[in-house]
Design a protein around this motif. Structure first.
Motif, PDB file in Angstrom:
ATOM      1  N   GLY A   1      34.001  33.290  30.699  1.00 29.16           N
ATOM      2  CA  GLY A   1      33.485  34.093  29.583  1.00 29.16           C
ATOM      3  C   GLY A   1      33.869  35.558  29.715  1.00 29.16           C
ATOM      4  N   VAL A   2      35.068  35.827  30.241  1.00 30.78           N
ATOM      5  CA  VAL A   2      35.548  37.218  30.354  1.00 30.78           C
ATOM      6  C   VAL A   2      36.673  37.438  29.351  1.00 30.78           C
ATOM      7  N   LYS A   3      36.992  38.722  29.128  1.00 30.54           N
ATOM      8  CA  LYS A   3      38.004  39.017  28.111  1.00 30.54           C
ATOM      9  C   LYS A   3      39.422  38.792  28.624  1.00 30.54           C
ATOM     10  N   TYR A   4      39.688  39.250  29.860  1.00 30.93           N
ATOM     11  CA  TYR A   4      41.081  39.272  30.309  1.00 30.93           C
ATOM     12  C   TYR A   4      41.243  38.611  31.671  1.00 30.93           C
ATOM     13  N   CYS A   5      42.399  37.970  31.833  1.00 31.01           N
ATOM     14  CA  CYS A   5      42.713  37.344  33.119  1.00 31.01           C
ATOM     15  C   CYS A   5      44.200  37.519  33.395  1.00 31.01           C
ATOM     16  N   LEU A   6      44.528  37.755  34.648  1.00 31.64           N
ATOM     17  CA  LEU A   6      45.925  37.869  35.080  1.00 31.64           C
ATOM     18  C   LEU A   6      46.115  36.993  36.314  1.00 31.64           C
ATOM     19  N   ALA A   7      47.136  36.139  36.275  1.00 28.35           N
ATOM     20  CA  ALA A   7      47.462  35.308  37.444  1.00 28.35           C
ATOM     21  C   ALA A   7      48.510  36.045  38.275  1.00 28.35           C
ATOM     22  N   VAL A   8      48.291  36.051  39.594  1.00 28.26           N
ATOM     23  CA  VAL A   8      49.182  36.810  40.483  1.00 28.26           C
ATOM     24  C   VAL A   8      49.553  35.983  41.714  1.00 28.26           C
ATOM     25  N   ALA A   9      50.262  36.640  42.633  1.00 25.94           N
ATOM     26  CA  ALA A   9      50.870  35.927  43.761  1.00 25.94           C
ATOM     27  C   ALA A   9      49.871  35.511  44.845  1.00 25.94           C
ATOM     28  N   SER A  10      48.773  36.252  44.999  1.00 26.08           N
ATOM     29  CA  SER A  10      47.791  35.902  46.044  1.00 26.08           C
ATOM     30  C   SER A  10      46.471  36.609  45.771  1.00 26.08           C
TER      31      SER A  10
ATOM     32  N   ALA B   1      46.108  36.257  27.468  1.00 22.71           N
ATOM     33  CA  ALA B   1      44.785  36.594  28.003  1.00 22.71           C
ATOM     34  C   ALA B   1      44.765  38.040  28.479  1.00 22.71           C
ATOM     35  N   GLY B   2      45.704  38.837  27.984  1.00 20.66           N
ATOM     36  CA  GLY B   2      45.754  40.270  28.306  1.00 20.66           C
ATOM     37  C   GLY B   2      45.175  41.090  27.166  1.00 20.66           C
TER      38      GLY B   2
ATOM     39  N   ASN C   1      43.883  24.915  44.783  1.00 22.45           N
ATOM     40  CA  ASN C   1      44.951  24.979  45.794  1.00 22.45           C
ATOM     41  C   ASN C   1      46.334  24.959  45.150  1.00 22.45           C
ATOM     42  N   SER C   2      47.021  26.107  45.212  1.00 22.03           N
ATOM     43  CA  SER C   2      48.432  26.105  44.802  1.00 22.03           C
ATOM     44  C   SER C   2      49.296  26.608  45.961  1.00 22.03           C
ATOM     45  N   GLY C   3      48.809  26.443  47.169  1.00 19.68           N
ATOM     46  CA  GLY C   3      49.535  26.964  48.324  1.00 19.68           C
ATOM     47  C   GLY C   3      49.226  28.439  48.477  1.00 19.68           C
ATOM     48  N   GLU C   4      49.750  29.234  47.555  1.00 16.73           N
ATOM     49  CA  GLU C   4      49.422  30.663  47.446  1.00 16.73           C
ATOM     50  C   GLU C   4      49.110  30.941  45.983  1.00 16.73           C
ATOM     51  N   GLY C   5      48.420  32.020  45.705  1.00 10.99           N
ATOM     52  CA  GLY C   5      48.144  32.392  44.320  1.00 10.99           C
ATOM     53  C   GLY C   5      46.843  33.167  44.218  1.00 10.99           C
ATOM     54  N   GLY C   6      46.695  33.887  43.110  1.00  7.96           N
ATOM     55  CA  GLY C   6      45.471  34.659  42.896  1.00  7.96           C
ATOM     56  C   GLY C   6      45.205  34.835  41.412  1.00  7.96           C
ATOM     57  N   LEU C   7      43.955  35.162  41.092  1.00  2.29           N
ATOM     58  CA  LEU C   7      43.559  35.418  39.708  1.00  2.29           C
ATOM     59  C   LEU C   7      42.712  36.685  39.692  1.00  2.29           C
ATOM     60  N   LEU C   8      42.895  37.474  38.644  1.00  2.00           N
ATOM     61  CA  LEU C   8      42.136  38.718  38.510  1.00  2.00           C
ATOM     62  C   LEU C   8      41.505  38.704  37.119  1.00  2.00           C
TER      63      LEU C   8
ATOM     64  N   GLU D   1      41.772  48.824  29.822  1.00  2.32           N
ATOM     65  CA  GLU D   1      42.728  49.683  30.529  1.00  2.32           C
ATOM     66  C   GLU D   1      43.050  49.125  31.915  1.00  2.32           C
ATOM     67  N   VAL D   2      42.021  48.662  32.607  1.00  2.33           N
ATOM     68  CA  VAL D   2      42.241  48.066  33.931  1.00  2.33           C
ATOM     69  C   VAL D   2      43.151  46.841  33.802  1.00  2.33           C
ATOM     70  N   ALA D   3      42.880  46.024  32.785  1.00  5.64           N
ATOM     71  CA  ALA D   3      43.699  44.817  32.573  1.00  5.64           C
ATOM     72  C   ALA D   3      45.144  45.207  32.279  1.00  5.64           C
ATOM     73  N   ALA D   4      45.338  46.203  31.437  1.00  6.85           N
ATOM     74  CA  ALA D   4      46.700  46.623  31.085  1.00  6.85           C
ATOM     75  C   ALA D   4      47.430  47.146  32.324  1.00  6.85           C
ATOM     76  N   ARG D   5      46.747  47.958  33.100  1.00  6.00           N
ATOM     77  CA  ARG D   5      47.374  48.476  34.331  1.00  6.00           C
ATOM     78  C   ARG D   5      47.733  47.331  35.282  1.00  6.00           C
ATOM     79  N   ALA D   6      46.814  46.372  35.414  1.00  4.02           N
ATOM     80  CA  ALA D   6      47.064  45.244  36.327  1.00  4.02           C
ATOM     81  C   ALA D   6      48.287  44.447  35.870  1.00  4.02           C
ATOM     82  N   VAL D   7      48.388  44.211  34.561  1.00  2.00           N
ATOM     83  CA  VAL D   7      49.538  43.468  34.026  1.00  2.00           C
ATOM     84  C   VAL D   7      50.830  44.214  34.340  1.00  2.00           C
TER      85      VAL D   7
END
Ligand SMILES: Cc1ncc(COP(=O)(O)O)c(C=O)c1O
Length: 398
Positions: free
Chosen positions: A57-66, A227-228, A194-201, A207-213
């Motif tokens: 139930g959040v506005k923005y999500c970014l998938a990252v490397a870890s 989802a940005g 489990n994807s071996g490695e990976g992360g979600l923010l 603004e925080v979401a845009a900077r993270a992207v």
């Protein structure tokens, strides 16, 4: 004959068939990079981000490397600069102070209580020392989040939540990772997906979401992030935010999507196992079970107990005796970092004063993984073994 446990503490379940099929489809397409789509196609990475945002139930999500990358990105995105001090837990694992060090900032450790959560009295005392708290929900133990947020809001401290061990957990029904400015999750093999490695923010802050992207390496393709935040959020920051590449790819996202759908079921299975161990450990002389607050809904992927006031030698004996019977325990009181386990004074790049009260707690923390490949009977047997060995050492004089 004493019982011997034969299972593996590091064996995960296989990736669901649906994830394997989806991964094969991605590989057959050749389009593994998240921005490599054909017209009309929505990348697996984007779908994962949309689904995780909807789940929380959040506005923005970014998938990252870890998970570590998610934390460092969150720190940068909220404006932490080299030399800034960042509050964080004394009881956590190396990637947490490591994320602070990665942005050139300086960790300031906050103590741990016997409930294994951040010490709110110490947090209040140190609140004037920093503008940001990287809060680690270490081993899934959630502090009183209302009290914590009241301290931080009152002191103008931005909270970033490290939810590497709390994906699927809640405090008073509120999902872990949604109370601070940013929530960071890990999808590394030992975590809840489990994807071996990976992360979600995740964040609700455009603004925080845009900077993270931008930080994650979106070049100028940010409009592909469904989802940005809206493109207006990028107008200025796209010129002033460096690209520090750490994107997730479609292969990992494809593996993760069915696991996210299954998370609730998996959480229930973890908790059945956790409470089977906990039940079996109750009433062991010398051993303190960590009572979980009613307001906390847990994910029991690991369990901790305390051997309060025990000598290092006696704890070492318990560990050795359990290991002989196939039960792998970790200890946070050891002078030297071992495997995944280290403590605040292991991270010598930080000039941290000693914390005698926390040292007492850390000296007694024993920790064990609870993989889903264990049966409930396995868990009951493991508890019997620990109970017997703790009892034997306790009786001999700890
Ligand atoms: C408490 C904690 N936070 C963060 C992380 C970072 O996760 P990752 O391994 O995905 O970088 C870990 C990983 O072990 C962890 O245990």
């Amino acid at each position: 004959m004493s019982e011997m446990f034969k299972g593996s503490f590091t064996q995960q379940e296989p990736i669901p068939e649906e994830g394997i099929e989806a991964a094969i489809t991605v590989m057959r397409s050749g389009r593994l990079h998240r921005y490599n789509t054909v017209p009309g196609e929505v990348a697996q990475t984007v779908l994962l981000e949309q689904e995780f945002a909807a789940m929380l139930g959040v506005k923005y999500c970014l998938a990252v490397a870890s998970g570590g990358y998610a934390m460092a990105t969150a720190l940068r995105a909220v404006g932490v600069k080299p030399g800034d001090r960042v509050l964080t837990n004394a009881f956590t694992l190396a990637p947490v102070p490591g994320a602070i060090a990665a942005v050139g900032a300086v960790p300031v450790f906050v103590g741990v209580t016997e409930s294994l959560v951040i010490d709110l009295v110490d947090l209040a005392a140190k609140a004037a020392h920093a503008d940001v708290l990287l809060l680690s929900h270490m081993r899934g133990h959630l502090a009183d989040m209302e009290a914590l947020m009241a301290i931080c809001d009152g002191a103008g401290i931005i909270v970033i939540e490290d939810c590497a061990h709390t994906m699927g957990a809640t405090w008073k029904g509120v999902a872990s990772g949604t109370q601070g400015r940013v929530g960071c999750y890990s999808c590394q093999t030992y975590k809840h997906v489990n994807s071996g490695e990976g992360g979600l923010l995740v964040t609700d802050d455009a603004e925080v979401a845009a900077r993270a992207v931008m930080l994650s390496g979106s070049y100028m393709l940010y409009e592909k992030h469904l989802a940005g935040p809206p493109k207006e959020a990028f107008e200025t920051i796209r010129y002033e935010t460096p690209n520090i590449s750490g994107r997730m790819d479609n292969l990992r996202a494809a593996i993760l999507r069915p696991q996210l759908r299954d998370l609730e079921v998996q959480v229930a299975r973890w908790n059945e196992r956790y409470y089977a161990v906990e039940d079996g450990l109750r009433d062991t002389p010398g051993l303190t079970v960590i009572e979980r607050p009613e307001d906390e809904s847990i994910v029991g992927s690991s369990i901790q107990f305390l051997l309060k006031g025990w000598s290092a030698k006696a704890v070492g004996e318990v560990l050795a005796r359990c290991l002989k019977r196939g039960v792998e325990l970790k200890w946070f009181g050891g002078a030297e970092p071992v495997g995944f386990t280290s403590r605040y004074d292991s991270w010598r790049y930080v000039d941290a004063p000693r914390m005698p009260e926390s040292d007492k707690v850390l000296a007694g923390i024993v920790d064990m993984r609870v993989p889903l490949t264990f049966s409930i009977e396995d868990c009951a047997m493991i508890a019997r073994i620990i109970k017997a060995e703790v009892g034997a050492v306790y009786q001999a004089g700890h």
